[in-house]
Design a protein around this motif. Structure first.
Motif, PDB file in Angstrom:
ATOM      1  N   GLY A  20      15.095 -12.927  -2.216  1.00 18.83           N
ATOM      2  CA  GLY A  20      15.843 -12.268  -1.151  1.00 18.83           C
ATOM      3  C   GLY A  20      17.021 -11.510  -1.681  1.00 18.83           C
ATOM      4  O   GLY A  20      17.467 -10.545  -1.079  1.00 18.83           O
ATOM      5  N   GLY A  21      17.542 -11.926  -2.785  1.00 18.84           N
ATOM      6  CA  GLY A  21      18.723 -11.262  -3.317  1.00 18.84           C
ATOM      7  C   GLY A  21      18.391 -10.290  -4.424  1.00 18.84           C
ATOM      8  O   GLY A  21      19.262  -9.822  -5.125  1.00 18.84           O
ATOM      9  N   ASP A  22      17.114  -9.992  -4.576  1.00 17.22           N
ATOM     10  CA  ASP A  22      16.700  -9.095  -5.654  1.00 17.22           C
ATOM     11  C   ASP A  22      17.066  -7.652  -5.408  1.00 17.22           C
ATOM     12  O   ASP A  22      16.934  -7.168  -4.315  1.00 17.22           O
ATOM     13  N   GLU A  23      17.409  -6.993  -6.444  1.00 15.82           N
ATOM     14  CA  GLU A  23      17.574  -5.551  -6.333  1.00 15.82           C
ATOM     15  C   GLU A  23      16.652  -4.888  -7.305  1.00 15.82           C
ATOM     16  O   GLU A  23      16.656  -5.185  -8.480  1.00 15.82           O
ATOM     17  N   THR A 270      18.254 -10.080   5.361  1.00 10.36           N
ATOM     18  CA  THR A 270      19.037 -10.343   4.147  1.00 10.36           C
ATOM     19  C   THR A 270      19.409  -9.053   3.416  1.00 10.36           C
ATOM     20  O   THR A 270      20.569  -8.834   3.069  1.00 10.36           O
ATOM     21  N   GLU A 271      18.419  -8.205   3.187  1.00 10.19           N
ATOM     22  CA  GLU A 271      18.710  -6.938   2.519  1.00 10.19           C
ATOM     23  C   GLU A 271      19.380  -5.952   3.471  1.00 10.19           C
ATOM     24  O   GLU A 271      20.281  -5.212   3.081  1.00 10.19           O
ATOM     25  N   GLY A 272      18.900  -5.949   4.731  1.00  7.07           N
ATOM     26  CA  GLY A 272      19.501  -5.037   5.706  1.00  7.07           C
ATOM     27  C   GLY A 272      20.994  -5.293   5.851  1.00  7.07           C
ATOM     28  O   GLY A 272      21.800  -4.354   5.891  1.00  7.07           O
ATOM     29  N   TYR A 305      11.199  -0.528   1.995  1.00  2.24           N
ATOM     30  CA  TYR A 305      11.844  -0.252   3.275  1.00  2.24           C
ATOM     31  C   TYR A 305      13.353  -0.498   3.308  1.00  2.24           C
ATOM     32  O   TYR A 305      13.890  -0.820   4.356  1.00  2.24           O
ATOM     33  N   TYR A 306      14.004  -0.374   2.182  1.00  2.46           N
ATOM     34  CA  TYR A 306      15.449  -0.682   2.190  1.00  2.46           C
ATOM     35  C   TYR A 306      16.229   0.062   3.283  1.00  2.46           C
ATOM     36  O   TYR A 306      16.981  -0.547   4.035  1.00  2.46           O
ATOM     37  N   PRO A 307      16.085   1.380   3.409  1.00  2.00           N
ATOM     38  CA  PRO A 307      16.861   2.067   4.461  1.00  2.00           C
ATOM     39  C   PRO A 307      16.477   1.579   5.860  1.00  2.00           C
ATOM     40  O   PRO A 307      17.336   1.488   6.751  1.00  2.00           O
TER      41      PRO A 307
HETATM   42 ZN   LIG Z   1      19.952  -6.847  -1.991  1.00  2.00          ZN
END
Ligand SMILES: [Zn+2]
Length: 373
Positions: A20-23, A270-272, A305-307
């Motif tokens: 979940g915290g991956d970039e 989490t990423e949003g 889908y980051y954005p």
């Molecule tokens: Zn992140």
């Protein structure tokens, strides 16, 4: 009577892969790069083996396993400790510490904490060990049984590990500390597994990261690629983004069988949240018709889908209180209830001010956002 085998907990470890915290190497941040400052925060370089050297933590570290095995120095500032191996220059460690330290308070504020209030809120011991500590069967000592029955297990269906885990997760940070410190006495005090975590943000500069994956927020802090491999680790926006993941994880007083369960939550949350609160660019409301919540939840490419994650989170964020949103982490931490049940239990609202269930959010998301002014 509910009774679940403990081995069920192991299942959830598997879902930790992909993080979940991956970039990864997505172009999710279009903010102009903050140039590395030549004015580093003050602090000291400490070599491994020297007096008082703080060992890198052993639990909840993600790709920080590299630093657990290979780091031989760190730079320690007022609120950050950056670990690296000797091939990394001291200046690079100082530049990273500066970037992280300067972005800590803004990131905490975005999550409705201050440095002080987060310090009070953070668990002082690893959430991984909590799952062992509260398993009374490990203790062959009457006083422990009495303590857990009348203390932390009070009013709890104590024969169910799941009930106990849920109760433990509901304890205040102070109560958690008292429970930990009582129970840790029955373990090897020198085992680093049971040691108190650092109050500071622990950063690992890992040569194992870079190119396809350059940053990861963790329970202890951040894992970054080395600055020479990826200059983004010196940019404010990424420090802030990873620090928001770091704060998300502070809601976990317990983790199941070795993984903090944030990894199994939807990435639009989490990423949003990290994207939106770090000020990174998000999809336009006018683009909502192209991507549903199910599209995001079912995506095989976790970085596609980051954005859109940011837009989905912004809808929840702008129509609700962030404390309620953050309770999604707390409520799902023990894995007693599903994400959907947690969502439905906190009464999140749509932009009409109506309470929505997770299924109504999923079904109406695109229509609502299209009509949202
Ligand atoms: Zn992140």
């Amino acid at each position: 009577m509910k009774k679940y085998p403990l081995t069920l907990l192991a299942v959830f470890v598997l879902s930790a892969c992909g993080g979940g915290g991956d970039e990864s190497n997505t172009d999710s941040g279009t903010d102009p790069a903050t140039p590395p400052s030549s004015n580093y925060v003050s602090g000291n370089v400490v070599q491994s083996g020297s007096n008082g050297y703080l060992e890198y933590p052993t639990t909840d570290i993600g790709s920080g396993y590299y630093c657990a095995d290979n780091s031989d120095k760190y730079f320690e500032s007022a609120s950050v400790i950056v670990y690296a191996n000797s091939a990394v220059s001291d200046n690079d460690m100082m530049a990273v510490a500066t970037n992280v330290q300067n972005n800590a308070e803004p990131a905490y504020n975005a999550m409705k904490f201050t440095e002080l209030s987060l310090s009070d809120f953070k668990p002082e011991y690893s959430p991984q060990i909590a799952s062992n500590l509260i398993n009374y069967r490990e203790y062959n000592n009457q006083s422990v049984s009495e303590y857990v029955y009348s203390g932390i297990y009070n009013q709890v269906e104590w024969h169910s590990f799941y009930e106990i885990a849920d109760h433990y997760q509901s304890l205040s940070p102070k109560e958690t500390l008292v429970a930990n410190e009582y129970l840790i006495k029955f373990h090897d005090q020198d085992d680093s597994y049971f040691s108190k975590r650092s109050k500071k943000i622990v950063v690992c500069l890992s040569p194992g990261m870079g190119n396809s994956r350059f940053a990861e927020g963790t329970f202890h802090g951040i894992n970054f690629a080395e600055p020479k491999a990826d200059n983004r680790v010196l940019q404010s926006v990424y420090a802030k983004h990873e620090l928001i993941h770091h704060v998300q994880m502070q809601h976990y007083r317990i983790s199941s069988g070795g993984a903090i369960l944030i990894y199994s939550l939807p990435r639009w949350l989490t990423e949003g949240q990290a994207i939106y609160l770090a000020g990174q660019s998000i999809a336009k409301r006018s683009e909502v018709s192209s991507t549903s919540i199910d599209d995001m939840n079912n995506a095989l490419d976790l970085n596609l889908y980051y954005p859109e994650y940011g837009l989905a989170y912004s809808y929840i964020h702008l129509n609700n209180n962030i404390d309620a949103i953050n309770s999604l982490y707390t409520k799902t931490a023990s894995d007693l209830i599903s994400f959907e049940e947690a969502f439905d239990s906190i009464g999140l609202k749509n932009h009409y001010g109506e309470v929505m269930t997770y299924s109504s959010f999923k079904a109406n998301y695109q229509t609502w956002v299209a009509n949202w002014n």
